[in-house]
Write a protein that holds these residues in place. Structure first.
Motif, PDB file in Angstrom:
ATOM      1  N   ARG A 267      44.559  43.072  38.021  1.00 47.67           N
ATOM      2  CA  ARG A 267      45.069  44.423  38.254  1.00 47.67           C
ATOM      3  C   ARG A 267      43.948  45.454  38.215  1.00 47.67           C
ATOM      4  NH1 ARG A 267      49.195  47.757  34.244  1.00 47.67           N
ATOM      5  NH2 ARG A 267      49.207  49.714  35.437  1.00 47.67           N
ATOM      6  N   THR A 268      43.995  46.379  39.171  1.00 44.99           N
ATOM      7  CA  THR A 268      43.079  47.523  39.159  1.00 44.99           C
ATOM      8  C   THR A 268      43.902  48.794  39.306  1.00 44.99           C
ATOM      9  OG1 THR A 268      42.759  47.312  41.551  1.00 44.99           O
ATOM     10  CG2 THR A 268      41.123  46.261  40.122  1.00 44.99           C
ATOM     11  N   ASP A 269      43.485  49.841  38.609  1.00 45.25           N
ATOM     12  CA  ASP A 269      44.244  51.087  38.620  1.00 45.25           C
ATOM     13  C   ASP A 269      43.262  52.246  38.535  1.00 45.25           C
ATOM     14  OD1 ASP A 269      45.978  53.168  38.349  1.00 45.25           O
ATOM     15  OD2 ASP A 269      47.114  52.332  36.682  1.00 45.25           O
ATOM     16  N   ARG A 271      43.744  55.452  38.584  1.00 41.87           N
ATOM     17  CA  ARG A 271      44.214  56.691  37.966  1.00 41.87           C
ATOM     18  C   ARG A 271      45.114  56.385  36.773  1.00 41.87           C
ATOM     19  NH1 ARG A 271      45.373  61.203  42.686  1.00 41.87           N
ATOM     20  NH2 ARG A 271      43.302  61.112  43.623  1.00 41.87           N
ATOM     21  N   HIS A 272      45.393  57.409  35.986  1.00 39.81           N
ATOM     22  CA  HIS A 272      46.225  57.273  34.788  1.00 39.81           C
ATOM     23  C   HIS A 272      45.749  56.115  33.923  1.00 39.81           C
ATOM     24  CE1 HIS A 272      48.870  59.305  37.749  1.00 39.81           C
ATOM     25  NE2 HIS A 272      49.241  59.998  36.682  1.00 39.81           N
ATOM     26  N   ASN A 273      44.470  56.053  33.683  1.00 31.04           N
ATOM     27  CA  ASN A 273      43.893  54.877  33.058  1.00 31.04           C
ATOM     28  C   ASN A 273      42.834  55.281  32.040  1.00 31.04           C
ATOM     29  OD1 ASN A 273      42.871  52.384  32.470  1.00 31.04           O
ATOM     30  ND2 ASN A 273      42.348  51.853  34.558  1.00 31.04           N
ATOM     31  N   SER A 275      40.914  53.371  30.446  1.00 27.31           N
ATOM     32  CA  SER A 275      39.874  52.346  30.329  1.00 27.31           C
ATOM     33  C   SER A 275      38.501  52.841  30.762  1.00 27.31           C
ATOM     34  CB  SER A 275      40.258  51.124  31.167  1.00 27.31           C
ATOM     35  OG  SER A 275      39.217  50.180  31.187  1.00 27.31           O
ATOM     36  N   PHE A 278      37.569  52.499  34.437  1.00 24.64           N
ATOM     37  CA  PHE A 278      38.240  53.383  35.384  1.00 24.64           C
ATOM     38  C   PHE A 278      37.310  53.861  36.505  1.00 24.64           C
ATOM     39  CE2 PHE A 278      38.000  58.012  35.965  1.00 24.64           C
ATOM     40  CZ  PHE A 278      39.015  58.189  36.906  1.00 24.64           C
ATOM     41  N   LYS A 332      40.783  46.418  30.974  1.00 24.13           N
ATOM     42  CA  LYS A 332      40.327  47.111  32.179  1.00 24.13           C
ATOM     43  C   LYS A 332      41.369  48.101  32.693  1.00 24.13           C
ATOM     44  CE  LYS A 332      41.693  43.601  35.628  1.00 24.13           C
ATOM     45  NZ  LYS A 332      42.361  42.680  34.709  1.00 24.13           N
ATOM     46  N   VAL A 333      42.581  48.011  32.163  1.00 27.89           N
ATOM     47  CA  VAL A 333      43.627  48.989  32.450  1.00 27.89           C
ATOM     48  C   VAL A 333      44.308  49.334  31.134  1.00 27.89           C
ATOM     49  CG1 VAL A 333      45.791  49.451  33.646  1.00 27.89           C
ATOM     50  CG2 VAL A 333      44.021  48.114  34.789  1.00 27.89           C
ATOM     51  N   THR A 335      47.257  51.998  29.626  1.00 28.90           N
ATOM     52  CA  THR A 335      48.234  53.078  29.732  1.00 28.90           C
ATOM     53  C   THR A 335      48.801  53.354  28.345  1.00 28.90           C
ATOM     54  OG1 THR A 335      50.031  51.524  30.238  1.00 28.90           O
ATOM     55  CG2 THR A 335      48.819  52.429  32.100  1.00 28.90           C
ATOM     56  N   SER A 397      36.846  58.622  28.756  1.00 27.74           N
ATOM     57  CA  SER A 397      37.228  57.243  28.474  1.00 27.74           C
ATOM     58  C   SER A 397      36.235  56.578  27.534  1.00 27.74           C
ATOM     59  CB  SER A 397      37.319  56.440  29.779  1.00 27.74           C
ATOM     60  OG  SER A 397      38.336  56.936  30.613  1.00 27.74           O
TER      61      SER A 397
END
Length: 435
Positions: A267-269, A271-273, A275, A278, A332-333, A335, A397
């Motif tokens: 999983r990669t994200d 935004r709203h992260n 980590s 990011f 890595k993510v 929330t 972060s």
């Protein structure tokens, strides 16, 4: 409130949560900003699809076990808020299990009550369930597994563990400490393990890591790895996991396997992260990262997890706590809902800390909240104001990781390390205190 009986505290907690759920329904209907978590809408849509005989994965962004959608099928024909009541009930069970675990360790009643209140009336935790997030179910099952283990019920613990790893993959990090915890010196066939109680633990001088882990030497652990209780736990938990996974794979095919399990590994994200990964994810979001690049971020996590497990496996609950904090901090993510994973374990370690709330404890709380608020301010500038503050957000972060690491180190340094069990050496052992 501290003078109230546990039953009264649970009743007040339940009424409070029902009120929040009802208020949330009103806010959703009358205000622009919704109270309900957007994930709850995803859960409900997936449950509606399952109720009509379709795959829950037809709902985009549903990346959970079909079990979750199955539990929320009553949303379609009883009430749309059914799931919120289910999650909030699980939230209350977490409070109950906290009390049960502490009472079994002979923690004084007033400390049990304080610890229970830390969970039940924590603004972050009680909003999680009432907004429609499923994490309280996971927390409740994790604590129930701990109860099963400390009572020597390996079979039941294994069944629940296999189920919860299928339901939410992150508890797989607890596999190694559980295996080490099932020490043959404590888990003997037909004999209930002997618990070390809180009173005897408090009389001990705080130990350093080498003193705590000397009996968990890696070579000794390796030589005795294949014991009855460990093999039993591995076979049963693995079978339950494979049975659930195989059943839903038969129903929903590769789509289920990818969305519910494999997706979370890569999983990669952007935004709203929270980590630290990011910014790297954002800069490379337009190009396809290799599987190796996606998996390499697990290396720091893996190393930290191994160190923590071999240092604290005897003190199982504390081991779970430090593992979870480190896992979330280095993920890595990240929330906000991930924080509840270790919040449910925090009340269980506080009776064994010599950190004073004033001022060290208070400073830790303010530092953690301050680092999170600092990140959220930059996140607000990016998401709602459209300003190019990606670099500042990445620096925030880094600061959040530093704050988590600093607080974790402080908690480790101030923890009174307490093995859960004492060794069976004969009938007289039952009368001895933990050494």
């Amino acid at each position: 409130m501290i003078s109230l009986k546990p039953g009264s505290i649970f009743l007040i907690s339940a009424i409070f949560r029902v009120g929040l759920i009802l208020y949330g329904e009103w806010q959703d209907a009358h205000m622009e900003v919704r109270y309900t978590d957007v994930d709850y809408l995803v859960f409900s849509d997936a449950a509606s699809l399952m109720a009509s005989g379709q795959s829950p994965y037809k709902r985009t962004t549903y990346r959970y076990s079909p079990l979750l959608a199955f539990l929320l099928i009553p949303n379609s024909f009883i009430a749309g808020s059914w799931g919120k009541f289910l999650f909030s009930a699980s939230d209350l069970f977490v409070g109950l299990f906290i009390r049960i675990i502490l009472k079994q360790r002979k923690v004084p009643d007033h400390i049990c009550t304080y610890s229970m209140l830390i969970w039940l009336f924590n603004p972050f935790t009680f909003t999680i369930g009432t907004r429609g997030n499923c994490e309280p179910i996971v927390c409740a099952v994790i604590l129930w597994i701990i109860i099963c283990l400390i009572n020597g019920n390996v079979v039941q613990a294994a069944c629940w563990y296999g189920l919860i790893v299928h339901f939410r993959i992150y508890p797989i990090i607890y596999a190694l400490p559980i295996v080490l915890f099932l020490d043959p010196r404590f888990f003997q066939s037909g004999v209930k393990p002997l618990l070390c109680d809180w009173t005897s633990d408090q009389g001990k001088i705080r130990q350093i890591n080498s003193q705590v882990t000397n009996q968990f030497d890696a070579w000794i652990a390796f030589k005795s790895i294949f014991t009855r209780s460990r093999i039993l736990f591995g076979l049963i938990s693995g079978s339950v996991f494979l049975l659930c996974t195989g059943f839903f794979f038969q129903l929903y095919g590769w789509e289920f396997l990818h969305e519910a399990l494999l997706y979370h590994l890569t999983r990669t994200d952007p935004r709203h992260n929270f980590s630290i990964y990011f910014y790297h994810i954002y800069l490379n979001y337009e190009r396809d990262l290799s599987v190796l690049e996606k998996l390499i971020s697990f290396l720091p996590q893996f190393i930290v997890q191994l160190v923590l497990v071999f240092c604290f496996a005897k003190d199982l609950v504390f081991c779970f706590f430090v593992q979870t904090v480190a896992f979330v901090a280095f993920n890595k993510v990240i929330t906000a809902q991930y924080f509840v994973w270790f919040f449910c374990l925090l009340p269980l370690i506080l009776p064994w800390t010599n950190m004073k709330f004033k001022w060290q404890g208070l400073c830790c709380i303010l530092l953690w909240m301050g680092a999170q608020t600092h990140w959220l301010l930059w996140g607000y500038m990016l998401e709602f104001k459209g300003k190019n503050v990606f670099l500042q957000l990445w620096m925030a972060s880094l600061l959040f990781l530093a704050a988590n690491t600093f607080i974790l180190i402080l908690l480790i340094r101030h923890h009174n390390y307490a093995p859960v069990f004492r060794q069976h050496t004969g009938l007289k052992t039952k009368q001895k205190k933990c050494e």
